[in-house]
Scaffold this motif. Structure first.
Motif, mmCIF file in Angstrom:
data_model
loop_
_atom_site.group_PDB
_atom_site.id
_atom_site.type_symbol
_atom_site.label_atom_id
_atom_site.label_comp_id
_atom_site.label_asym_id
_atom_site.label_seq_id
_atom_site.Cartn_x
_atom_site.Cartn_y
_atom_site.Cartn_z
ATOM 1 N N THR A 141 47.104 31.939 32.297
ATOM 2 C CA THR A 141 47.128 32.458 33.667
ATOM 3 C C THR A 141 46.917 33.970 33.684
ATOM 4 O O THR A 141 46.187 34.504 34.532
ATOM 5 C CB THR A 141 48.462 32.109 34.355
ATOM 6 N N LEU A 142 47.546 34.669 32.737
ATOM 7 C CA LEU A 142 47.361 36.120 32.631
ATOM 8 C C LEU A 142 45.901 36.461 32.361
ATOM 9 O O LEU A 142 45.336 37.357 32.994
ATOM 10 C CB LEU A 142 48.243 36.675 31.510
ATOM 11 N N MET A 143 45.283 35.753 31.435
ATOM 12 C CA MET A 143 43.890 36.014 31.092
ATOM 13 C C MET A 143 42.977 35.813 32.300
ATOM 14 O O MET A 143 42.076 36.624 32.567
ATOM 15 C CB MET A 143 43.448 35.112 29.939
ATOM 16 N N LYS A 144 43.214 34.771 33.058
ATOM 17 C CA LYS A 144 42.377 34.501 34.237
ATOM 18 C C LYS A 144 42.569 35.556 35.314
ATOM 19 O O LYS A 144 41.609 36.027 35.921
ATOM 20 C CB LYS A 144 42.697 33.111 34.780
ATOM 21 N N GLY A 145 43.820 35.934 35.565
ATOM 22 C CA GLY A 145 44.095 36.947 36.587
ATOM 23 C C GLY A 145 43.535 38.306 36.227
ATOM 24 O O GLY A 145 42.932 38.991 37.071
ATOM 25 N N GLU A 146 43.713 38.710 34.967
ATOM 26 C CA GLU A 146 43.189 39.997 34.506
ATOM 27 C C GLU A 146 41.661 39.997 34.525
ATOM 28 O O GLU A 146 41.028 41.006 34.821
ATOM 29 C CB GLU A 146 43.699 40.278 33.094
ATOM 30 N N SER A 147 41.080 38.855 34.208
ATOM 31 C CA SER A 147 39.623 38.748 34.200
ATOM 32 C C SER A 147 39.050 39.019 35.592
ATOM 33 O O SER A 147 38.090 39.771 35.751
ATOM 34 C CB SER A 147 39.208 37.353 33.714
ATOM 35 N N GLU A 148 39.649 38.417 36.597
ATOM 36 C CA GLU A 148 39.180 38.615 37.971
ATOM 37 C C GLU A 148 39.333 40.068 38.406
ATOM 38 O O GLU A 148 38.429 40.649 39.020
ATOM 39 C CB GLU A 148 39.960 37.698 38.922
ATOM 40 N N LYS A 149 40.474 40.665 38.083
ATOM 41 C CA LYS A 149 40.743 42.048 38.506
ATOM 42 C C LYS A 149 39.789 43.031 37.861
ATOM 43 O O LYS A 149 39.156 43.844 38.550
ATOM 44 C CB LYS A 149 42.189 42.425 38.164
#
Length: 326
Positions: free
Chosen positions: A305-313
């Motif tokens: 979840t962290l990887m996906k959220g950081e990727s979008e940001k």
């Protein structure tokens, strides 16, 4: 003829069952030989030191040697790529950072792997928040006052960072974008030259990982304007976060253990459980705190979840600022 076909079919089913049983036994008994833990950065850095502690403790607990293998280059891409292309058997892992796991995908025109598709998240190890610092040469005691000064004189106030494409640079762009403030961004080759220019008055602030600035702020040589974590940094409890001051600016360099895509869940779970125990130990916490890192931990799903959220940001910020490293 029918009997022969039935016999052949039965043999095939038995073979598949035997293969499945062997696979399950292999996963349950893993590891049965040394495990390579690739660190895609030079020896001696924070990622390497933490990796060696984890490798030593895993070796003691699981009965096989975990060998740290430093494979630096291309901002962590070279070593991480070796893991992405390795067999998903649990014998090649990586302790890598948010660069190869998220940011580099958008900074480099060509990437040898896709972290979202080619890696299996195992556990977040820790994260180092960023800090925005100034000196008493600037009449601002916090980020809110610094933003007010910059808005009153667009383009006059400069913020240095450790280099083009670094998390300090990305955090600067995030700050500029989310506050609508015209700063002058100044990239350096690391923290040290940026700190020298800040003390000399050539720049007015720095955006960079907090580690190198903790003693400077504690000694009163630099003014902490804000820390970019969700909560206040334990070693600097009087330093407010950017979020506290009304600015949606959160940034950190974080590091995690991952394996190749398709890594069996029993191996993932075993690694996750044992690494969480290391991180939760007094020795693990002390080692992370030595580098100004907040202890990570949690489930593989939380890391995903962290990887996906950081990727979008960071995709949005990198594209808006048109940052490229090749």
């Amino acid at each position: 003829m029918i009997t022969s076909r039935l016999l052949a079919g039965s043999i095939a089913v038995l073979a598949l069952a035997a293969t499945a049983a062997c696979t399950k036994n292999d996963e349950a008994s893993w590891p049965t030989k040394p495990v390579r833990l690739i660190v895609p950065f030079p020896a001696g850095g924070s990622t390497d030191v933490v990796a060696r502690l984890i490798a030593e403790r895993l070796g003691q607990k699981l009965g096989q040697q975990f060998v740290v293998d430093n494979r630096p280059g291309a901002a962590g891409n070279i070593g991480t790529d070796q893991v992405a292309k390795a067999a998903p058997d649990g014998y090649t892992l990586t302790l890598t950072t948010s660069g190869p796991l998220v940011n580099n995908k958008y900074l480099y025109k060509s990437m040898p792997f896709d972290p979202a598709k080619d890696l299996t998240p195992i556990v977040l190890v820790g994260e180092i928040p960023l800090v925005i610092v100034s000196t008493d040469k600037v009449p601002a005691k916090n980020l809110k006052e610094f933003i007010a000064l910059a808005k009153a004189a667009p383009g006059k106030y400069s913020i240095g960072n450790p280099g083009n494409g670094t998390i300090g640079h990305l955090a600067y762009e995030l700050l500029r974008h989310n506050t609508g403030t015209q700063f002058l961004g100044v990239p350096y080759k690391g923290d040290v030259p940026a700190m020298a220019d800040l003390m000399g008055g050539s720049i007015q602030a720095i955006s960079a990982p907090i580690t190198a600035f903790i003693p400077q702020i504690q000694a009163g040589k630099m003014t902490g304007l804000a820390v970019t974590s969700k909560k206040r940094f334990p070693q600097l409890p009087d330093l407010p976060t950017a979020i506290e001051q009304g600015f949606d600016v959160e940034a950190a360099v974080w590091f995690a253990v991952a394996g190749p895509a398709g890594l069996p869940r029993p191996i993932v779970d075993k690694l996750n459980r044992e690494i969480n125990l290391v991180l939760d130990s007094p020795e693990g916490r002390s080692k992370l705190e030595q580098f100004g890192a907040l202890v990570g931990g949690g489930s593989p799903e939380q890391l995903d979840t962290l990887m996906k959220g950081e990727s979008e940001k960071w995709k949005r910020i990198i594209e808006q600022a048109n940052i490229k490293l090749d």
